[in-house]
Design a protein around this motif. Structure first.
Motif, PDB file in Angstrom:
ATOM      1  N   VAL A   1      10.924  87.694 -30.380  1.00 34.43           N
ATOM      2  CA  VAL A   1       9.833  87.188 -31.217  1.00 34.43           C
ATOM      3  C   VAL A   1       8.632  88.084 -30.952  1.00 34.43           C
ATOM      4  N   ARG A   2       8.281  88.871 -31.959  1.00 38.95           N
ATOM      5  CA  ARG A   2       7.212  89.854 -31.782  1.00 38.95           C
ATOM      6  C   ARG A   2       5.831  89.257 -31.997  1.00 38.95           C
ATOM      7  N   LEU A   3       5.740  88.244 -32.840  1.00 40.81           N
ATOM      8  CA  LEU A   3       4.433  87.656 -33.155  1.00 40.81           C
ATOM      9  C   LEU A   3       4.620  86.191 -33.517  1.00 40.81           C
ATOM     10  N   ALA A   4       3.763  85.347 -32.983  1.00 39.14           N
ATOM     11  CA  ALA A   4       3.687  83.947 -33.406  1.00 39.14           C
ATOM     12  C   ALA A   4       2.353  83.744 -34.106  1.00 39.14           C
ATOM     13  N   VAL A   5       2.405  83.208 -35.315  1.00 40.02           N
ATOM     14  CA  VAL A   5       1.194  82.905 -36.090  1.00 40.02           C
ATOM     15  C   VAL A   5       1.017  81.395 -36.065  1.00 40.02           C
ATOM     16  N   ILE A   6      -0.051  80.947 -35.433  1.00 36.27           N
ATOM     17  CA  ILE A   6      -0.274  79.513 -35.212  1.00 36.27           C
ATOM     18  C   ILE A   6      -1.600  79.109 -35.834  1.00 36.27           C
ATOM     19  N   ASP A   7      -1.590  78.083 -36.653  1.00 36.56           N
ATOM     20  CA  ASP A   7      -2.849  77.533 -37.175  1.00 36.56           C
ATOM     21  C   ASP A   7      -3.523  76.703 -36.080  1.00 36.56           C
TER      22      ASP A   7
ATOM     23  N   ILE B   1      10.492  83.225 -39.422  1.00 35.33           N
ATOM     24  CA  ILE B   1      11.000  81.881 -39.146  1.00 35.33           C
ATOM     25  C   ILE B   1       9.843  80.897 -39.300  1.00 35.33           C
ATOM     26  N   GLU B   2      10.032  79.897 -40.150  1.00 37.52           N
ATOM     27  CA  GLU B   2       9.023  78.859 -40.342  1.00 37.52           C
ATOM     28  C   GLU B   2       9.324  77.668 -39.449  1.00 37.52           C
ATOM     29  N   VAL B   3       8.268  77.127 -38.857  1.00 38.13           N
ATOM     30  CA  VAL B   3       8.388  75.927 -38.028  1.00 38.13           C
ATOM     31  C   VAL B   3       8.202  74.712 -38.927  1.00 38.13           C
ATOM     32  N   PRO B   4       9.266  73.929 -39.171  1.00 35.80           N
ATOM     33  CA  PRO B   4       9.104  72.747 -40.023  1.00 35.80           C
ATOM     34  C   PRO B   4       8.342  71.657 -39.272  1.00 35.80           C
TER      35      PRO B   4
ATOM     36  N   GLY C   1      14.949  92.958 -37.801  1.00 34.65           N
ATOM     37  CA  GLY C   1      15.460  91.614 -37.560  1.00 34.65           C
ATOM     38  C   GLY C   1      14.761  90.882 -36.437  1.00 34.65           C
ATOM     39  N   ASP C   2      13.916  91.580 -35.647  1.00 37.87           N
ATOM     40  CA  ASP C   2      13.069  90.857 -34.702  1.00 37.87           C
ATOM     41  C   ASP C   2      12.200  89.885 -35.498  1.00 37.87           C
ATOM     42  N   ALA C   3      11.717  88.852 -34.836  1.00 37.78           N
ATOM     43  CA  ALA C   3      11.159  87.718 -35.571  1.00 37.78           C
ATOM     44  C   ALA C   3       9.636  87.609 -35.480  1.00 37.78           C
ATOM     45  N   VAL C   4       9.090  87.032 -36.542  1.00 39.00           N
ATOM     46  CA  VAL C   4       7.726  86.505 -36.563  1.00 39.00           C
ATOM     47  C   VAL C   4       7.842  85.023 -36.880  1.00 39.00           C
ATOM     48  N   VAL C   5       7.221  84.201 -36.064  1.00 41.67           N
ATOM     49  CA  VAL C   5       7.280  82.749 -36.224  1.00 41.67           C
ATOM     50  C   VAL C   5       5.956  82.250 -36.767  1.00 41.67           C
TER      51      VAL C   5
ATOM     52  N   THR D   1       7.944  70.077 -30.161  1.00 42.93           N
ATOM     53  CA  THR D   1       9.410  70.086 -30.233  1.00 42.93           C
ATOM     54  C   THR D   1       9.908  71.056 -31.287  1.00 42.93           C
ATOM     55  N   GLU D   2       9.340  70.995 -32.478  1.00 47.81           N
ATOM     56  CA  GLU D   2       9.777  71.875 -33.564  1.00 47.81           C
ATOM     57  C   GLU D   2       9.428  73.332 -33.268  1.00 47.81           C
ATOM     58  N   PHE D   3       8.295  73.560 -32.619  1.00 49.87           N
ATOM     59  CA  PHE D   3       7.887  74.924 -32.301  1.00 49.87           C
ATOM     60  C   PHE D   3       8.859  75.552 -31.297  1.00 49.87           C
ATOM     61  N   LYS D   4       9.269  74.800 -30.293  1.00 51.85           N
ATOM     62  CA  LYS D   4      10.223  75.321 -29.309  1.00 51.85           C
ATOM     63  C   LYS D   4      11.556  75.661 -29.968  1.00 51.85           C
ATOM     64  N   LYS D   5      11.989  74.821 -30.903  1.00 50.72           N
ATOM     65  CA  LYS D   5      13.240  75.092 -31.618  1.00 50.72           C
ATOM     66  C   LYS D   5      13.148  76.398 -32.401  1.00 50.72           C
ATOM     67  N   ALA D   6      12.011  76.634 -33.033  1.00 48.88           N
ATOM     68  CA  ALA D   6      11.839  77.861 -33.822  1.00 48.88           C
ATOM     69  C   ALA D   6      11.861  79.090 -32.924  1.00 48.88           C
ATOM     70  N   LEU D   7      11.252  79.012 -31.730  1.00 44.48           N
ATOM     71  CA  LEU D   7      11.276  80.147 -30.816  1.00 44.48           C
ATOM     72  C   LEU D   7      12.694  80.444 -30.354  1.00 44.48           C
ATOM     73  N   GLU D   8      13.464  79.398 -30.085  1.00 42.27           N
ATOM     74  CA  GLU D   8      14.856  79.604 -29.686  1.00 42.27           C
ATOM     75  C   GLU D   8      15.642  80.275 -30.811  1.00 42.27           C
ATOM     76  N   LYS D   9      15.385  79.855 -32.025  1.00 41.80           N
ATOM     77  CA  LYS D   9      16.044  80.469 -33.179  1.00 41.80           C
ATOM     78  C   LYS D   9      15.644  81.935 -33.299  1.00 41.80           C
ATOM     79  N   GLY D  10      14.384  82.226 -33.035  1.00 42.60           N
ATOM     80  CA  GLY D  10      13.899  83.601 -33.133  1.00 42.60           C
ATOM     81  C   GLY D  10      14.500  84.517 -32.088  1.00 42.60           C
ATOM     82  N   LYS D  11      14.898  83.955 -30.944  1.00 39.57           N
ATOM     83  CA  LYS D  11      15.459  84.769 -29.859  1.00 39.57           C
ATOM     84  C   LYS D  11      16.977  84.827 -29.895  1.00 39.57           C
ATOM     85  N   ALA D  12      17.587  84.198 -30.894  1.00 37.70           N
ATOM     86  CA  ALA D  12      19.048  84.185 -30.985  1.00 37.70           C
ATOM     87  C   ALA D  12      19.593  85.596 -31.182  1.00 37.70           C
ATOM     88  N   ASN D  13      20.798  85.819 -30.662  1.00 32.00           N
ATOM     89  CA  ASN D  13      21.509  87.091 -30.818  1.00 32.00           C
ATOM     90  C   ASN D  13      20.736  88.278 -30.257  1.00 32.00           C
ATOM     91  N   GLY D  14      19.963  88.019 -29.210  1.00 31.98           N
ATOM     92  CA  GLY D  14      19.279  89.109 -28.527  1.00 31.98           C
ATOM     93  C   GLY D  14      18.027  89.619 -29.209  1.00 31.98           C
TER      94      GLY D  14
END
Length: 448
Positions: free
Chosen positions: A197-203, A165-168, A136-140, A181-194
């Motif tokens: 975020v193990r990996l961020a994939v950025i174009d 988690i996809e960044v819209p 359940g740890d996240a990749v953004v 703005t959208e990227f920060k929201k996605a990171l917060e979502k990825g860190k929810a409930n403890g």
């Protein structure tokens, strides 16, 4: 280090060989007729304004590739033991300097950016399967991540138990602030409930729709937010936008060299930043060099044609025939593609997909709404129609209308500019669309 077998040839191209004829002053920069000769193998009946998909390779580099191929075929054992590894190391060293990496050991050569993504995502999957990461740890990743990379994330990360988690991102885009703005929201979502975020994939440059992403700022945000590792998928970057590993600061970074850097298919580099906490990456094709480090593993994945990985010196000779070298080419491509994009938007009464400063050597332009582009199938049908009837090669993008939108643009094209393109290529495209509009054409008229 062993020199390239193209050494004498490329010196002649630059007008400084040791022949008697070379006592003349050094040749000036490449001329339009010489550029035309370098790309004379292109189909002259097609307006090829889609360099972004497959790239282009000049004749002098193709000749250099052929010499490497013949060198191998003439005596494979001698080539394998005495030329292959030194040649690939030479190319890696040149790439290291081009991208401002600290050490050549940080640079591996692979077939393409998709292979590089598989290498990084395979490692992430092992993190989940070996219980180094919590289920359940996240990749953004960005919503506009390249389709093959999305599939790799599904194949490796999701299957191993990672939460994706996809960044819209909105499109059209007006500023980098919308992305941040959208990227920060996605990171917060990825860190929810403890979770972590193990990996961020950025174009670095998204493919469709295309836009330059503010990677330096997003990498910095990842560091501040405790993201374990950052992988920048920059398939289009080298030769298309500024690439500096020290300034970007990602853990992993990949770019194709056959898109905007004039190499033949297929060659890409994967940069892996050296750090005390660095993980061990492996090529997904396991061969005899397994365990000797990624760069060595990648340099031999079995018997195959390695010539694309060996012509980097010849490519540098080619780009240095242009004023300003690769940076000059990049700057002129950007200026011209923006100019051509604005010309097309004005002719069609539409707009660009983002401000010029968010473009590199490609730009999105809205297509007239009356063409009736209402699905992904329509984009493929229209693209084929433009190719077959008008001799224009250009990708088309479908943008679904948002709730409440009326008569919005749903179709966009992506044009590229490379050194071989002429203004007439874009006029041909402009006139083709104008004719379709004048004829009352809609995509619904095209059969499947």
């Amino acid at each position: 280090m062993a020199s390239s077998p193209d050494h004498n040839h490329t010196r002649t191209l630059n007008g400084d060989s040791n022949t008697h004829a070379s006592k003349k002053p050094k040749l000036s920069f490449i001329t339009p007729s010489e550029i035309a000769a370098e790309f004379s193998h292109h189909d002259p009946t097609v307006a090829r304004i889609n360099n972004g998909s497959f790239g282009s390779c000049p004749d002098s580099v193709l000749q250099a590739q052929r010499r490497w191929q013949l060198k191998y075929l003439s005596q494979p054992d001698h080539f394998y033991f005495n030329h292959l590894q030194t040649g690939i190391l030479h190319s890696r060293t040149l790439i290291k300097d081009l991208i401002n990496a600290d050490h050549v050991d940080e640079v591996s050569i692979v077939d393409n950016a998709t292979t590089a993504a598989a290498i990084v995502l395979q490692q992430a999957a092992w993190g989940f399967s070996e219980s180094k990461f919590e289920q359940g740890d996240a990749v953004v990743m960005l919503h506009y991540a390249y389709g093959a990379v999305k599939k790799s994330i599904e194949a490796y990360v999701t299957r191993a138990g990672g939460h994706v988690i996809e960044v819209p991102l909105p499109f059209p885009l007006n500023s980098n602030d919308e992305i941040v703005t959208e990227f920060k929201k996605a990171l917060e979502k990825g860190k929810a409930n403890g979770r972590r975020v193990r990996l961020a994939v950025i174009d670095h440059i998204t493919s469709m729709p295309c836009v330059v992403i503010p990677v330096k700022e997003l990498v910095r945000i990842c560091r501040e937010e405790g993201v374990d590792q950052v992988f920048v998928d920059a398939a289009h970057s080298i030769g298309c936008t500024e690439v500096d590993m020290k300034e970007i600061g990602a853990d992993y970074y990949t770019s194709n060299l056959h898109k905007w850097f004039f190499c033949p298919p297929s060659i890409a580099f994967l940069y892996c930043r050296k750090s005390p906490k660095g993980v061990e990456l492996h090529h997904p094709v396991v061969s005899h060099e397994y365990g000797n480090g990624l760069a060595i593993e990648s340099a031999w994945i079995g018997t195959r044609d390695y010539s694309p990985q060996l012509v980097v010196p010849a490519v540098l000779d080619f780009v240095n025939r242009f004023e300003g070298g690769v940076e000059g080419i990049r700057k002129r491509n950007h200026e011209t593609v923006v100019e051509m994009g604005q010309m097309l938007a004005k002719a069609w009464g539409t707009h660009l997909g983002c401000p010029p400063e968010m473009c590199a050597s490609m730009v999105m332009i809205g297509l007239p709404a009356c063409l009736g582009i209402s699905s992904e199938k329509d984009t493929l049908k229209l693209r084929a129609h433009l190719r077959e009837k008008f001799g224009v090669e250009v990708p088309i993008y479908f943008r679904p209308p948002k709730n409440g939108e009326v008569e919005s643009l749903t179709g966009y094209c992506r044009i590229s500019h490379q050194v071989y393109n002429k203004v007439d290529d874009y006029y041909k495209f402009r006139d083709a669309i104008n004719q379709l509009v004048s004829d009352g054409f809609t995509c619904a008229l095209l059969s499947n």
